[in-house]
Design a protein around this motif. Sequence first.
Motif, PDB file in Angstrom:
ATOM      1  N   LEU A 271      -0.133   5.501 -19.053  1.00  0.00           N
ATOM      2  CA  LEU A 271       0.855   5.128 -18.047  1.00  0.00           C
ATOM      3  C   LEU A 271       1.721   3.999 -18.609  1.00  0.00           C
ATOM      4  O   LEU A 271       1.359   2.824 -18.526  1.00  0.00           O
ATOM      5  CB  LEU A 271       0.156   4.705 -16.751  1.00  0.00           C
ATOM      6  CG  LEU A 271      -0.593   5.845 -16.044  1.00  0.00           C
ATOM      7  CD1 LEU A 271      -1.488   5.307 -14.938  1.00  0.00           C
ATOM      8  CD2 LEU A 271       0.387   6.876 -15.491  1.00  0.00           C
ATOM      9  N   LEU A 272       2.844   4.380 -19.194  1.00  0.00           N
ATOM     10  CA  LEU A 272       3.742   3.398 -19.804  1.00  0.00           C
ATOM     11  C   LEU A 272       4.397   2.525 -18.749  1.00  0.00           C
ATOM     12  O   LEU A 272       4.640   1.336 -18.973  1.00  0.00           O
ATOM     13  CB  LEU A 272       4.817   4.116 -20.621  1.00  0.00           C
ATOM     14  CG  LEU A 272       5.822   3.247 -21.363  1.00  0.00           C
ATOM     15  CD1 LEU A 272       5.144   2.494 -22.510  1.00  0.00           C
ATOM     16  CD2 LEU A 272       6.985   4.091 -21.890  1.00  0.00           C
ATOM     17  N   LEU A 273       4.680   3.102 -17.594  1.00  0.00           N
ATOM     18  CA  LEU A 273       5.354   2.384 -16.507  1.00  0.00           C
ATOM     19  C   LEU A 273       4.601   2.595 -15.209  1.00  0.00           C
ATOM     20  O   LEU A 273       4.334   3.737 -14.811  1.00  0.00           O
ATOM     21  CB  LEU A 273       6.793   2.881 -16.356  1.00  0.00           C
ATOM     22  CG  LEU A 273       7.577   2.363 -15.145  1.00  0.00           C
ATOM     23  CD1 LEU A 273       7.740   0.847 -15.207  1.00  0.00           C
ATOM     24  CD2 LEU A 273       8.929   3.054 -15.050  1.00  0.00           C
ATOM     25  N   VAL A 274       4.270   1.479 -14.554  1.00  0.00           N
ATOM     26  CA  VAL A 274       3.533   1.512 -13.296  1.00  0.00           C
ATOM     27  C   VAL A 274       4.205   0.544 -12.324  1.00  0.00           C
ATOM     28  O   VAL A 274       4.693  -0.518 -12.727  1.00  0.00           O
ATOM     29  CB  VAL A 274       2.057   1.088 -13.514  1.00  0.00           C
ATOM     30  CG1 VAL A 274       1.319   0.953 -12.188  1.00  0.00           C
ATOM     31  CG2 VAL A 274       1.346   2.079 -14.425  1.00  0.00           C
ATOM     32  N   GLY A 275       4.220   0.919 -11.060  1.00  0.00           N
ATOM     33  CA  GLY A 275       4.685   0.008 -10.021  1.00  0.00           C
ATOM     34  C   GLY A 275       3.547  -0.322  -9.080  1.00  0.00           C
ATOM     35  O   GLY A 275       3.058   0.560  -8.353  1.00  0.00           O
ATOM     36  N   LEU A 276       3.080  -1.568  -9.110  1.00  0.00           N
ATOM     37  CA  LEU A 276       2.016  -2.007  -8.218  1.00  0.00           C
ATOM     38  C   LEU A 276       2.643  -2.551  -6.940  1.00  0.00           C
ATOM     39  O   LEU A 276       3.566  -3.367  -6.999  1.00  0.00           O
ATOM     40  CB  LEU A 276       1.170  -3.096  -8.871  1.00  0.00           C
ATOM     41  CG  LEU A 276       0.546  -2.770 -10.236  1.00  0.00           C
ATOM     42  CD1 LEU A 276      -0.205  -3.990 -10.767  1.00  0.00           C
ATOM     43  CD2 LEU A 276      -0.384  -1.572 -10.131  1.00  0.00           C
ATOM     44  N   ASP A 277       2.142  -2.110  -5.791  1.00  0.00           N
ATOM     45  CA  ASP A 277       2.609  -2.637  -4.515  1.00  0.00           C
ATOM     46  C   ASP A 277       1.565  -3.598  -3.972  1.00  0.00           C
ATOM     47  O   ASP A 277       0.380  -3.239  -3.838  1.00  0.00           O
ATOM     48  CB  ASP A 277       2.862  -1.512  -3.517  1.00  0.00           C
ATOM     49  CG  ASP A 277       4.103  -0.699  -3.858  1.00  0.00           C
ATOM     50  OD1 ASP A 277       4.853  -1.124  -4.761  1.00  0.00           O
ATOM     51  OD2 ASP A 277       4.317   0.339  -3.230  1.00  0.00           O
ATOM     52  N   VAL A 278       1.999  -4.812  -3.671  1.00  0.00           N
ATOM     53  CA  VAL A 278       1.103  -5.871  -3.212  1.00  0.00           C
ATOM     54  C   VAL A 278       1.682  -6.498  -1.949  1.00  0.00           C
ATOM     55  O   VAL A 278       2.859  -6.879  -1.921  1.00  0.00           O
ATOM     56  CB  VAL A 278       0.918  -6.950  -4.307  1.00  0.00           C
ATOM     57  CG1 VAL A 278       0.122  -8.138  -3.779  1.00  0.00           C
ATOM     58  CG2 VAL A 278       0.232  -6.349  -5.530  1.00  0.00           C
ATOM     59  N   ILE A 279       0.861  -6.592  -0.919  1.00  0.00           N
ATOM     60  CA  ILE A 279       1.232  -7.306   0.304  1.00  0.00           C
ATOM     61  C   ILE A 279       0.316  -8.512   0.417  1.00  0.00           C
ATOM     62  O   ILE A 279      -0.915  -8.356   0.454  1.00  0.00           O
ATOM     63  CB  ILE A 279       1.109  -6.416   1.544  1.00  0.00           C
ATOM     64  CG1 ILE A 279       2.021  -5.194   1.428  1.00  0.00           C
ATOM     65  CG2 ILE A 279       1.448  -7.212   2.806  1.00  0.00           C
ATOM     66  CD1 ILE A 279       1.871  -4.200   2.574  1.00  0.00           C
ATOM     67  N   GLY A 280       0.901  -9.705   0.459  1.00  0.00           N
ATOM     68  CA  GLY A 280       0.078 -10.915   0.459  1.00  0.00           C
ATOM     69  C   GLY A 280      -0.718 -10.987  -0.823  1.00  0.00           C
ATOM     70  O   GLY A 280      -0.150 -11.099  -1.913  1.00  0.00           O
ATOM     71  N   GLU A 281      -2.024 -10.854  -0.696  1.00  0.00           N
ATOM     72  CA  GLU A 281      -2.893 -10.881  -1.877  1.00  0.00           C
ATOM     73  C   GLU A 281      -3.616  -9.559  -2.083  1.00  0.00           C
ATOM     74  O   GLU A 281      -4.586  -9.492  -2.832  1.00  0.00           O
ATOM     75  CB  GLU A 281      -3.899 -12.033  -1.744  1.00  0.00           C
ATOM     76  CG  GLU A 281      -3.235 -13.402  -1.690  1.00  0.00           C
ATOM     77  CD  GLU A 281      -4.213 -14.531  -1.919  1.00  0.00           C
ATOM     78  OE1 GLU A 281      -5.436 -14.297  -1.772  1.00  0.00           O
ATOM     79  OE2 GLU A 281      -3.768 -15.634  -2.282  1.00  0.00           O
ATOM     80  N   GLN A 282      -3.141  -8.504  -1.417  1.00  0.00           N
ATOM     81  CA  GLN A 282      -3.840  -7.221  -1.435  1.00  0.00           C
ATOM     82  C   GLN A 282      -3.001  -6.131  -2.096  1.00  0.00           C
ATOM     83  O   GLN A 282      -1.825  -5.955  -1.786  1.00  0.00           O
ATOM     84  CB  GLN A 282      -4.181  -6.784  -0.005  1.00  0.00           C
ATOM     85  CG  GLN A 282      -4.844  -7.847   0.849  1.00  0.00           C
ATOM     86  CD  GLN A 282      -6.203  -8.253   0.326  1.00  0.00           C
ATOM     87  OE1 GLN A 282      -6.948  -7.420  -0.214  1.00  0.00           O
ATOM     88  NE2 GLN A 282      -6.550  -9.524   0.471  1.00  0.00           N
ATOM     89  N   LEU A 283      -3.637  -5.394  -2.999  1.00  0.00           N
ATOM     90  CA  LEU A 283      -3.026  -4.227  -3.624  1.00  0.00           C
ATOM     91  C   LEU A 283      -3.020  -3.082  -2.616  1.00  0.00           C
ATOM     92  O   LEU A 283      -4.044  -2.768  -2.011  1.00  0.00           O
ATOM     93  CB  LEU A 283      -3.842  -3.834  -4.861  1.00  0.00           C
ATOM     94  CG  LEU A 283      -3.432  -2.572  -5.613  1.00  0.00           C
ATOM     95  CD1 LEU A 283      -2.095  -2.773  -6.313  1.00  0.00           C
ATOM     96  CD2 LEU A 283      -4.519  -2.189  -6.621  1.00  0.00           C
TER      97      LEU A 283
END
Length: 320
Positions: A271-283
């Motif tokens: 996975l060369l490119l990943v977008g992590l979504d985080v709200i506050g301190e939670q994935l």
Amino acid sequence: MKFLFIADPLESFKINKDSTYAMMRESARRGHELAACEPGRLRWVSDGRTGGPVRAQVRDIVLTGHSDPWFRESTVRDTALRDFDAVLMRKDPPFDSEYFYATHLLEQAEREGARVYNKPRALRDHPEKLAILEFPQFIAPTLVTREPQAVRDFHSEHRDIILKPLDGMGGMGIFRVKDDGLNLGSIIETLNQDGAQTLMVQKFIPAIAQGDKRILVIGGQPVPYALARIPQGGEVRGNLAAGGKGVAQPLTARDREIADSLGPLLASRGLLLVGLDVIGEQLTEINVTSPTCFQEISDQSGFDVAKRFVDALEAAIAAG
């Protein structure tokens, strides 16, 4: 080098914010040749004894530097995917059956020598909502189920919850149910379809008021700025497609902890490119199909995300 972008129709691009366009623009600036096609143009054929390579009808394009038209088509030709130095799978979600089949054709192309980013198997192995289950230390209380009673029990325990389909995109199909449980049964019926569809339920995270942060991880390393997508007008969804306001901001210590923990592992899986979504301190999600927000982050922070991406792509090609 020659790059093939597998994407939605070029005519549908909104180039002022499209991340695939940003990749193309930086690639062209470096002198790379660009081609594009839609997944429906992929094909493979056998004569009954041997199989030929996976091929596609592609459009060779040149960027004009203008907004309308933003590209010029030089030729349309039939060619094997292995003839490109890189094939970039950038088709937007949903991850439906046709997307799934396309990954199998792309994996066959890999066996024939094509270099595909992100790797087709990795795309299949990391469904964007379910991929977080591998990392429970970073997520909010979460339930994945088809059982209506399990959802009701989860609500009874956590009182304020978010329900969403597993195949949604852009905030589509997301519901919040507060302590009063108003419309919980109807929402379960809508999403669950009488037990036919699995859904995800999560404890509501109040920090959504400060934004749903998109953290881009390229070649295992996080971009130093996230795009906080802040809900507007009483919405619970921060997605830009749902009217959220995007605000670039430096990564927090927690953002870096999550990105540094997941980035190298996901990169090792192709996975060369990943977008992590985080709200506050939670994935909350791991986006792998066509992560976006390149231009919003670059425009507001001055950090050139597309340059970082093409640097990583060139390095991956050189490494074989």
